[in-house]
Design a protein around this motif. Sequence first.
Motif, PDB file in Angstrom:
ATOM      1  N   LEU A  24       8.833  -4.111 -15.400  1.00  0.00           N
ATOM      2  CA  LEU A  24       8.683  -5.465 -15.932  1.00  0.00           C
ATOM      3  C   LEU A  24      10.082  -5.972 -16.233  1.00  0.00           C
ATOM      4  CD1 LEU A  24       6.860  -7.765 -16.954  1.00  0.00           C
ATOM      5  CD2 LEU A  24       6.865  -6.640 -19.194  1.00  0.00           C
ATOM      6  N   THR A  25      10.571  -6.889 -15.432  1.00  0.00           N
ATOM      7  CA  THR A  25      11.984  -7.239 -15.493  1.00  0.00           C
ATOM      8  C   THR A  25      12.231  -8.693 -15.121  1.00  0.00           C
ATOM      9  OG1 THR A  25      14.172  -6.627 -14.626  1.00  0.00           O
ATOM     10  CG2 THR A  25      12.320  -6.512 -13.100  1.00  0.00           C
ATOM     11  N   GLY A  26      13.414  -9.181 -15.499  1.00  0.00           N
ATOM     12  CA  GLY A  26      13.811 -10.528 -15.111  1.00  0.00           C
ATOM     13  C   GLY A  26      14.461 -10.573 -13.738  1.00  0.00           C
ATOM     14  N   ARG A  27      14.682  -9.418 -13.134  1.00  0.00           N
ATOM     15  CA  ARG A  27      15.308  -9.362 -11.804  1.00  0.00           C
ATOM     16  C   ARG A  27      14.250  -9.646 -10.746  1.00  0.00           C
ATOM     17  NH1 ARG A  27      18.727  -3.816 -12.523  1.00  0.00           N
ATOM     18  NH2 ARG A  27      18.545  -3.771 -10.239  1.00  0.00           N
ATOM     19  N   ASP A  28      14.311 -10.858 -10.172  1.00  0.00           N
ATOM     20  CA  ASP A  28      13.272 -11.278  -9.228  1.00  0.00           C
ATOM     21  C   ASP A  28      13.757 -11.346  -7.784  1.00  0.00           C
ATOM     22  OD1 ASP A  28      14.935 -13.434  -9.424  1.00  0.00           O
ATOM     23  OD2 ASP A  28      13.374 -14.902  -9.935  1.00  0.00           O
ATOM     24  N   ASP A  29      14.921 -10.741  -7.516  1.00  0.00           N
ATOM     25  CA  ASP A  29      15.429 -10.705  -6.149  1.00  0.00           C
ATOM     26  C   ASP A  29      14.514  -9.832  -5.289  1.00  0.00           C
ATOM     27  OD1 ASP A  29      17.881 -11.226  -4.300  1.00  0.00           O
ATOM     28  OD2 ASP A  29      17.482  -9.081  -4.112  1.00  0.00           O
ATOM     29  N   LEU A  30      14.303 -10.237  -4.041  1.00  0.00           N
ATOM     30  CA  LEU A  30      13.415  -9.495  -3.147  1.00  0.00           C
ATOM     31  C   LEU A  30      13.884  -8.060  -2.968  1.00  0.00           C
ATOM     32  CD1 LEU A  30      11.082  -9.258  -1.150  1.00  0.00           C
ATOM     33  CD2 LEU A  30      12.591 -10.204   0.623  1.00  0.00           C
ATOM     34  N   GLN A  31      15.190  -7.846  -2.843  1.00  0.00           N
ATOM     35  CA  GLN A  31      15.690  -6.493  -2.638  1.00  0.00           C
ATOM     36  C   GLN A  31      15.416  -5.611  -3.855  1.00  0.00           C
ATOM     37  OE1 GLN A  31      16.911  -5.339   0.362  1.00  0.00           O
ATOM     38  NE2 GLN A  31      16.539  -3.401  -0.701  1.00  0.00           N
ATOM     39  N   ASP A  32      15.484  -6.199  -5.060  1.00  0.00           N
ATOM     40  CA  ASP A  32      15.155  -5.435  -6.264  1.00  0.00           C
ATOM     41  C   ASP A  32      13.697  -5.001  -6.246  1.00  0.00           C
ATOM     42  OD1 ASP A  32      17.631  -5.393  -7.583  1.00  0.00           O
ATOM     43  OD2 ASP A  32      17.331  -7.418  -8.352  1.00  0.00           O
ATOM     44  N   ARG A  33      12.819  -5.908  -5.807  1.00  0.00           N
ATOM     45  CA  ARG A  33      11.402  -5.561  -5.710  1.00  0.00           C
ATOM     46  C   ARG A  33      11.202  -4.400  -4.725  1.00  0.00           C
ATOM     47  NH1 ARG A  33       7.474  -9.519  -7.094  1.00  0.00           N
ATOM     48  NH2 ARG A  33       8.364 -11.407  -8.018  1.00  0.00           N
ATOM     49  N   ILE A  34      11.847  -4.525  -3.580  1.00  0.00           N
ATOM     50  CA  ILE A  34      11.723  -3.480  -2.561  1.00  0.00           C
ATOM     51  C   ILE A  34      12.261  -2.155  -3.095  1.00  0.00           C
ATOM     52  CG2 ILE A  34      12.541  -2.725  -0.296  1.00  0.00           C
ATOM     53  CD1 ILE A  34      12.549  -5.706   0.521  1.00  0.00           C
ATOM     54  N   ASP A  35      13.435  -2.209  -3.730  1.00  0.00           N
ATOM     55  CA  ASP A  35      14.034  -0.981  -4.267  1.00  0.00           C
ATOM     56  C   ASP A  35      13.144  -0.352  -5.334  1.00  0.00           C
ATOM     57  OD1 ASP A  35      16.180  -1.344  -2.597  1.00  0.00           O
ATOM     58  OD2 ASP A  35      17.494  -2.188  -4.142  1.00  0.00           O
ATOM     59  N   GLY A  36      12.555  -1.180  -6.189  1.00  0.00           N
ATOM     60  CA  GLY A  36      11.703  -0.663  -7.246  1.00  0.00           C
ATOM     61  C   GLY A  36      10.466   0.025  -6.713  1.00  0.00           C
ATOM     62  N   LEU A  37       9.836  -0.596  -5.725  1.00  0.00           N
ATOM     63  CA  LEU A  37       8.637   0.005  -5.132  1.00  0.00           C
ATOM     64  C   LEU A  37       8.993   1.237  -4.310  1.00  0.00           C
ATOM     65  CD1 LEU A  37       6.792  -3.272  -4.122  1.00  0.00           C
ATOM     66  CD2 LEU A  37       6.246  -1.765  -6.038  1.00  0.00           C
ATOM     67  N   ASP A  38      10.130   1.174  -3.607  1.00  0.00           N
ATOM     68  CA  ASP A  38      10.579   2.343  -2.852  1.00  0.00           C
ATOM     69  C   ASP A  38      10.928   3.508  -3.783  1.00  0.00           C
ATOM     70  OD1 ASP A  38      10.230   1.303  -0.347  1.00  0.00           O
ATOM     71  OD2 ASP A  38      12.321   0.697  -0.069  1.00  0.00           O
ATOM     72  N   ALA A  39      11.353   3.192  -5.009  1.00  0.00           N
ATOM     73  CA  ALA A  39      11.679   4.236  -5.982  1.00  0.00           C
ATOM     74  C   ALA A  39      10.426   4.917  -6.517  1.00  0.00           C
ATOM     75  CB  ALA A  39      12.483   3.658  -7.135  1.00  0.00           C
ATOM     76  N   GLY A  40       9.267   4.337  -6.217  1.00  0.00           N
ATOM     77  CA  GLY A  40       8.015   4.960  -6.620  1.00  0.00           C
ATOM     78  C   GLY A  40       7.237   4.228  -7.691  1.00  0.00           C
ATOM     79  N   ALA A  41       7.739   3.052  -8.119  1.00  0.00           N
ATOM     80  CA  ALA A  41       7.011   2.296  -9.139  1.00  0.00           C
ATOM     81  C   ALA A  41       5.641   1.887  -8.612  1.00  0.00           C
ATOM     82  CB  ALA A  41       7.806   1.057  -9.545  1.00  0.00           C
ATOM     83  N   ASP A  42       4.649   1.914  -9.498  1.00  0.00           N
ATOM     84  CA  ASP A  42       3.290   1.535  -9.103  1.00  0.00           C
ATOM     85  C   ASP A  42       3.120   0.026  -9.007  1.00  0.00           C
ATOM     86  OD1 ASP A  42       1.509   4.166  -9.264  1.00  0.00           O
ATOM     87  OD2 ASP A  42       2.966   4.244 -10.884  1.00  0.00           O
TER      88      ASP A  42
END
Length: 228
Positions: A79-97
């Motif tokens: 849950l973050t203020g970082r809304d860049d597409l790459q951040d989303r991709i990195d977060g999900l790739d890191a294993g976030a649900d």
Amino acid sequence: MPATIIVVEDDPRMSRVLARHLTHAGYAVSVAANGSEMRRLYRHEGADLVLLDLNLDAEDGMDLTRELVGSTPAAVMILTGRDDLQDRIDGLDAGADDYITKPFEVEELLARIRAVLRRHTFEASRHEAIQLGTVRLDPSAQSLSDLSSGVSLRLTEKESRILETLMRQHGRAVSRAHLLHREPLTPEDRTLDVHIGNIRRKLRDGGIGTLVIWPVRGHGYRLRLESE
């Protein structure tokens, strides 16, 4: 027993808001301002879900996500203020649900939390049988069998869950909180030791001596095969 959530957020105002809404929704909530506090809370209390911000002062939230995914069974939501597409991709790739950006609607956040917890509960219920050497555990039937001798033992639900965790973590030390599936523990709580004692007795009385459970001082237990 309500699901437990650790909120990792270094903004005190946001922490209070999240804790209030989550508590009102029926969850047991703890708050950590950084990774160190989160690790301490998880070590002593465990959690079903960790809700974390990426913008933490002390350490990178993405690294903390990878650490949680790699070392705990807890669900992880960013849950973050970082809304860049790459951040989303990195977060999900890191294993976030899941990945949610601020500002957010409370009802949507709660709905996503419910969805993530449902998925984790469903996956946890789909326990497949596990085998070490000639010993096979069937978690769904709560039975332990020695394929070489034909001996079969009945286990309680708690004994089955503890033994399954030890067998899946074969050779690695498992914490007391993890073995009791995130139940809050105190140093005086000997519940786990009683369950371990019962499992050892059943193994001994049933003639299944190939599984050995060793205590790990100050941490928990480790399981290995007698031949190792």
